[in-house]
Design an enzyme around this catalytic site. Structure first.
Site, PDB file in Angstrom:
ATOM      1  N   LYS A 114       0.896  -1.174   0.000  1.00 31.75           N
ATOM      2  CA  LYS A 114       0.000   0.000   0.000  1.00 31.75           C
ATOM      3  C   LYS A 114       0.921   1.207   0.000  1.00 31.75           C
ATOM      4  O   LYS A 114       1.402   1.643   1.043  1.00 31.75           O
ATOM      5  CB  LYS A 114      -0.880  -0.025   1.248  1.00 31.75           C
ATOM      6  CG  LYS A 114      -2.251   0.591   1.069  1.00 31.75           C
ATOM      7  CD  LYS A 114      -2.259   2.030   0.611  1.00 31.75           C
ATOM      8  CE  LYS A 114      -2.048   2.978   1.775  1.00 31.75           C
ATOM      9  NZ  LYS A 114      -1.817   4.381   1.318  1.00 31.75           N
TER      10      LYS A 114
ATOM     11  N   GLU B  79       9.252   1.374  11.418  1.00 29.05           N
ATOM     12  CA  GLU B  79      10.270   2.428  11.447  1.00 29.05           C
ATOM     13  C   GLU B  79       9.505   3.744  11.410  1.00 29.05           C
ATOM     14  O   GLU B  79       8.830   4.045  10.424  1.00 29.05           O
ATOM     15  CB  GLU B  79      11.220   2.272  10.272  1.00 29.05           C
ATOM     16  CG  GLU B  79      12.491   3.064  10.477  1.00 29.05           C
ATOM     17  CD  GLU B  79      12.648   4.127   9.441  1.00 29.05           C
ATOM     18  OE1 GLU B  79      12.528   5.311   9.831  1.00 29.05           O
ATOM     19  OE2 GLU B  79      12.864   3.803   8.261  1.00 29.05           O
TER      20      GLU B  79
ATOM     21  N   CYS C 234      13.371  10.651   7.562  1.00 27.34           N
ATOM     22  CA  CYS C 234      13.188  10.322   8.989  1.00 27.34           C
ATOM     23  C   CYS C 234      14.510  10.396   9.726  1.00 27.34           C
ATOM     24  O   CYS C 234      14.537  10.609  10.930  1.00 27.34           O
ATOM     25  CB  CYS C 234      12.560   8.947   9.148  1.00 27.34           C
ATOM     26  SG  CYS C 234      13.622   7.639   8.568  1.00 27.34           S
TER      27      CYS C 234
ATOM     28  N   GLU D  57       8.774  16.454  15.617  1.00 27.68           N
ATOM     29  CA  GLU D  57       9.299  16.199  14.271  1.00 27.68           C
ATOM     30  C   GLU D  57       8.624  17.152  13.289  1.00 27.68           C
ATOM     31  O   GLU D  57       7.392  17.203  13.216  1.00 27.68           O
ATOM     32  CB  GLU D  57       9.019  14.749  13.853  1.00 27.68           C
ATOM     33  CG  GLU D  57       9.565  14.418  12.488  1.00 27.68           C
ATOM     34  CD  GLU D  57       9.256  12.992  12.021  1.00 27.68           C
ATOM     35  OE1 GLU D  57      10.180  12.293  11.615  1.00 27.68           O
ATOM     36  OE2 GLU D  57       8.063  12.597  12.065  1.00 27.68           O
TER      37      GLU D  57
HETATM   38  N1  LIG Z   1       9.783   7.868   7.324  1.00 28.86           N
HETATM   39  C1  LIG Z   1       9.152   8.596   8.172  1.00 28.86           C
HETATM   40  O1  LIG Z   1       9.433   8.582   9.329  1.00 28.86           O
HETATM   41  C2  LIG Z   1       8.059   9.433   7.680  1.00 28.86           C
HETATM   42  C3  LIG Z   1       7.411  10.289   8.527  1.00 28.86           C
HETATM   43  N2  LIG Z   1       6.419  11.054   8.063  1.00 28.86           N
HETATM   44  C4  LIG Z   1       5.778  11.986   8.991  1.00 28.86           C
HETATM   45  O2  LIG Z   1       4.418  11.710   8.998  1.00 28.86           O
HETATM   46  C5  LIG Z   1       3.683  12.886   8.665  1.00 28.86           C
HETATM   47  C6  LIG Z   1       2.450  12.507   7.877  1.00 28.86           C
HETATM   48  O3  LIG Z   1       2.818  11.936   6.630  1.00 28.86           O
HETATM   49  P1  LIG Z   1       1.919  10.780   6.022  1.00 28.86           P
HETATM   50  O4  LIG Z   1       2.348  10.330   4.701  1.00 28.86           O
HETATM   51  O5  LIG Z   1       0.493  11.209   6.150  1.00 28.86           O
HETATM   52  O6  LIG Z   1       2.339   9.610   6.989  1.00 28.86           O
HETATM   53  P2  LIG Z   1       1.486   8.450   7.487  1.00 28.86           P
HETATM   54  O7  LIG Z   1       2.274   7.720   8.501  1.00 28.86           O
HETATM   55  O8  LIG Z   1       0.122   8.915   7.873  1.00 28.86           O
HETATM   56  O9  LIG Z   1       1.268   7.547   6.179  1.00 28.86           O
HETATM   57  C7  LIG Z   1       2.171   6.558   5.782  1.00 28.86           C
HETATM   58  C8  LIG Z   1       1.388   5.414   5.152  1.00 28.86           C
HETATM   59  O10 LIG Z   1       0.476   4.860   6.084  1.00 28.86           O
HETATM   60  C9  LIG Z   1      -0.827   4.805   5.524  1.00 28.86           C
HETATM   61  N3  LIG Z   1      -1.797   4.911   6.618  1.00 28.86           N
HETATM   62  C10 LIG Z   1      -2.182   6.040   7.274  1.00 28.86           C
HETATM   63  N4  LIG Z   1      -3.061   5.731   8.253  1.00 28.86           N
HETATM   64  C11 LIG Z   1      -3.233   4.381   8.220  1.00 28.86           C
HETATM   65  C12 LIG Z   1      -4.016   3.468   8.979  1.00 28.86           C
HETATM   66  N5  LIG Z   1      -4.798   3.871   9.984  1.00 28.86           N
HETATM   67  N6  LIG Z   1      -3.947   2.154   8.673  1.00 28.86           N
HETATM   68  C13 LIG Z   1      -3.149   1.729   7.675  1.00 28.86           C
HETATM   69  N7  LIG Z   1      -2.390   2.541   6.912  1.00 28.86           N
HETATM   70  C14 LIG Z   1      -2.425   3.863   7.182  1.00 28.86           C
HETATM   71  C15 LIG Z   1      -0.836   5.959   4.540  1.00 28.86           C
HETATM   72  O11 LIG Z   1      -1.858   5.825   3.601  1.00 28.86           O
HETATM   73  C16 LIG Z   1       0.553   5.849   3.957  1.00 28.86           C
HETATM   74  O12 LIG Z   1       0.627   4.823   2.976  1.00 28.86           O
HETATM   75  C17 LIG Z   1       4.665  13.746   7.908  1.00 28.86           C
HETATM   76  O13 LIG Z   1       4.322  15.071   7.993  1.00 28.86           O
HETATM   77  C18 LIG Z   1       5.946  13.422   8.588  1.00 28.86           C
HETATM   78  O14 LIG Z   1       6.099  14.220   9.735  1.00 28.86           O
HETATM   79  C19 LIG Z   1       6.004  10.957   6.778  1.00 28.86           C
HETATM   80  C20 LIG Z   1       6.618  10.128   5.885  1.00 28.86           C
HETATM   81  C21 LIG Z   1       7.722   9.304   6.272  1.00 28.86           C
HETATM   82  O1  LIG Z   2      18.256   3.759   4.108  1.00 27.13           O
HETATM   83  C1  LIG Z   2      17.161   3.363   4.502  1.00 27.13           C
HETATM   84  O2  LIG Z   2      16.893   2.163   4.523  1.00 27.13           O
HETATM   85  C2  LIG Z   2      16.115   4.312   4.918  1.00 27.13           C
HETATM   86  C3  LIG Z   2      16.227   5.609   4.731  1.00 27.13           C
HETATM   87  C4  LIG Z   2      15.226   6.617   5.052  1.00 27.13           C
HETATM   88  C5  LIG Z   2      14.138   6.472   5.800  1.00 27.13           C
HETATM   89  O3  LIG Z   2      13.878   5.354   6.452  1.00 27.13           O
HETATM   90  C6  LIG Z   2      13.085   7.519   5.933  1.00 27.13           C
HETATM   91  O4  LIG Z   2      13.359   8.670   5.656  1.00 27.13           O
HETATM   92  O5  LIG Z   2      11.958   7.159   6.273  1.00 27.13           O
END
Ligand SMILES: NC(=O)C1=CN([C@@H]2O[C@H](COP(=O)(O)OP(=O)(O)OC[C@H]3O[C@@H](n4cnc5c(N)ncnc54)[C@H](O)[C@@H]3O)[C@@H](O)[C@H]2O)C=CC1
Ligand SMILES: O=C(O)/C=C/C=C(\O)C(=O)O
Length: 503
Positions: A196, A272, A306, A407
């Site tokens: 997804k 993660e 992240c 964050e």
């Molecule tokens: N790698 C990381 O740590 C990331 C952190 N973020 C943080 O999260 C904030 C929100 O970004 P989003 O993309 O909206 O992150 P999110 O964590 O809400 O979404 C990530 C994934 O989870 C899915 N998802 C959301 N709610 C769900 C649920 N209840 N059950 C199953 N799947 C679900 C979304 O459709 C998407 O595919 C950003 O502003 C940022 O601060 C965003 C992207 C990556």
């Molecule tokens: O190198 C990786 O496997 C991951 C890099 C970056 C992230 O995990 C992220 O920004 O969410």
């Protein structure tokens, strides 16, 4: 300056057409959603619609899970490890052969500089398959000779089996990289997957369906369902009773919601999550290297990483020169054409831009001085609808201010001076998160001492985001549960059975 290896990108390569219809991939076929509903795919660099995403219904998700379950006992489940590994290596080759298509898709979805996608996202997409294809054949399992009362003994040995149907829920910041980081090892271990992708970045997951088809992956092994999270495809998938395990990268709050869904049926999870990662710069650091490294850590991918650095603690005696160097690096970054070496990409969406700008305002309200940035940059007319923010550096913030605790996920960081090593360590660790940290020093003993004192999953010394895919990767505290990478991924994606044979 953000140090990203620049690849030669000719102007015509930057505007190649991408698919207008982004379809689900279920049981080996590209399909629309059952309800016919679509939602727009937006280029964050322009704000313009570039295609329509076909949303999966609950029934579509059911069909994807059923296909994945069937595939476990079909030709895929009957393959030897060697046969499976050959297919997975072919996936890596095909991603490389179609790297321009993957670049186009990733750039259209994220607006990120093509050079970033060319240097990081797409090569990692291929190596995530290749590395796990290698590692799965070399991982040993334990075995014990066990004494028995009759003296004849027994042998205990472990066998690894695929866990089953894996739900792979992905974010938008490194869509292909983070998705394949999970799909690569899951398939190498013999599982089947339903991906997804983030609703913001569906293209590369769909394109990978074409790759699976081209290499002859049996149907149902790799599936993609598009849509949103709560009450939609994300929740339908993670709450599905026939999903055996869930791997997720994204926001901590989403992780909590998925954890509740996983609790029904007692399914395994690997998470993660977010971070508020510190950097500590000692006076004995090579300041040039530290500023260059921290500028990458704060601004690469426009801070939407992240692992990014949002808190910088600098020893008092080098505070002023360090701030000046980092500010110069930030000022060199410009929004603009996607091929320009000094290009800084946009935020993923208007909603995310508003969130980041909200923190920019909050910082000033909390007493910060914006050394650079703090607002929205001027861009040319073609990019006027894009989701731009300025790279921003603050001084003058208290360690416990909101901006230094939450964050932000944007191109920004706060810099605070410190007097003693103990202060730096305790401030760095004073967070609910625990993903990563960086330490900058030329003193070898201090490097080891401070790195070991960090409460994080990953600590980099005199570098950042230098990845060896065999190492444990993940966070402590609210930054995650479990570790992936190398043998750790194989632990998660397999079920261990112990067999005891009496001799
Ligand atoms: N790698 C990381 O740590 C990331 C952190 N973020 C943080 O999260 C904030 C929100 O970004 P989003 O993309 O909206 O992150 P999110 O964590 O809400 O979404 C990530 C994934 O989870 C899915 N998802 C959301 N709610 C769900 C649920 N209840 N059950 C199953 N799947 C679900 C979304 O459709 C998407 O595919 C950003 O502003 C940022 O601060 C965003 C992207 C990556
Ligand atoms: O190198 C990786 O496997 C991951 C890099 C970056 C992230 O995990 C992220 O920004 O969410």
């Amino acid at each position: 300056m953000v140090q990203v290896q620049q690849l030669a990108v000719e102007p015509e390569e930057r505007n190649r057409p991408v698919a207008a219809d982004i379809l689900n991939f279920i049981d080996g076929r590209f399909v629309k959603g059952g309800s016919g509903a679509t939602f727009p795919n937006i280029d964050p660099a322009t704000g313009r619609e570039t295609g329509r995403v076909h949303e999966a219904t609950r029934e579509d998700v059911d069909r994807a899970v059923a296909a994945a379950k069937r595939a476990l006992t079909g030709p895929w489940g009957k393959m030897t490890t060697a046969e499976r590994i050959r297919l997975i290596a072919a996936v890596a080759d095909e991603i490389e052969r179609r790297s321009e298509d993957f670049l186009d898709a990733e750039v259209a979805d994220t607006g990120k500089p093509r050079a970033v996608a060319a240097h990081i996202d797409v090569p990692r997409g291929a190596s995530n398959f290749r590395m796990f294809a290698d590692i799965v054949t070399t991982l040993p399992t334990e075995s014990f000779g066990t004494p028995t009362p009759d003296g004849s003994g027994a042998i205990n040995y472990a066998v690894r089996k695929p866990k089953g149907v894996i739900a792979v829920v992905c974010p938008w910041n490194f869509p292909l990289l983070l998705m394949t980081w999970k799909v690569g090892p899951a398939l190498a271990c013999g599982n089947t997957v339903i991906v997804k992708p983030s609703e913001e970045t569906p293209r590369t997951a769909a394109l990978l369906g074409e790759v699976m088809d081209a290499v002859g992956m049996p149907t149902g092994v790799y599936n993609v369902v598009h849509g949103f999270g709560p009450g939609a495809a994300g929740e339908f998938l993670t709450a599905h009773p026939d999903v055996d395990a869930i791997t997720f990268t994204g926001e901590t709050g989403t992780g909590q919601a998925i954890m509740k869904q996983a609790a029904v049926g007692v399914r395994d999870i690997s998470f993660e999550l977010g971070g508020k990662n510190p950097a500590i710069v000692f006076a004995d650091a090579d300041l040039e290297k530290a500023a260059e490294g921290i500028s990458r850590a704060a601004f690469l991918n426009s801070g939407q990483v992240c692992l990014g650095t949002e808190r910088v603690y600098v020893e008092q005696s080098v505070f002023e020169p360090f701030v000046a160097k980092l500010a110069a690096a930030a000022r060199a970054l410009k929004p603009g054409d996607k091929g320009d070496p000094h290009y800084l990409g946009p935020m993923i969406s208007e909603e995310h831009r508003q969130k980041v700008l909200g923190y920019y305002e909050r910082a000033i309200a909390e007493g910060a001085i914006a050394v650079t940035g703090g607002g929205v940059p001027n861009v040319d007319a073609a990019a006027a609808g894009g989701f731009w923010v300025e790279p921003t550096i603050w001084t003058g913030l208290a360690h416990d201010s909101t901006v230094m605790r939450e964050e932000i996920f944007g191109p920004c960081c706060g810099i605070i001076p410190f007097d003693t090593e103990d202060d730096a360590i305790s401030w760095a660790n004073d967070t609910d998160y625990g993903l990563c940290a960086t330490v900058w020093t030329e003193n070898l003993s201090r490097a080891h001492r401070v790195a070991a004192a960090m409460s994080v999953g990953v600590c980099w010394v005199n570098c950042w985001f230098l990845r060896d895919l065999r190492t444990a990767f993940g966070g402590s505290g609210q930054s995650g549960i479990g570790r992936e990478g190398g043998a750790h991924s194989l632990e998660f994606y397999t079920e261990l059975e112990n067999i005891c044979v009496k001799i």
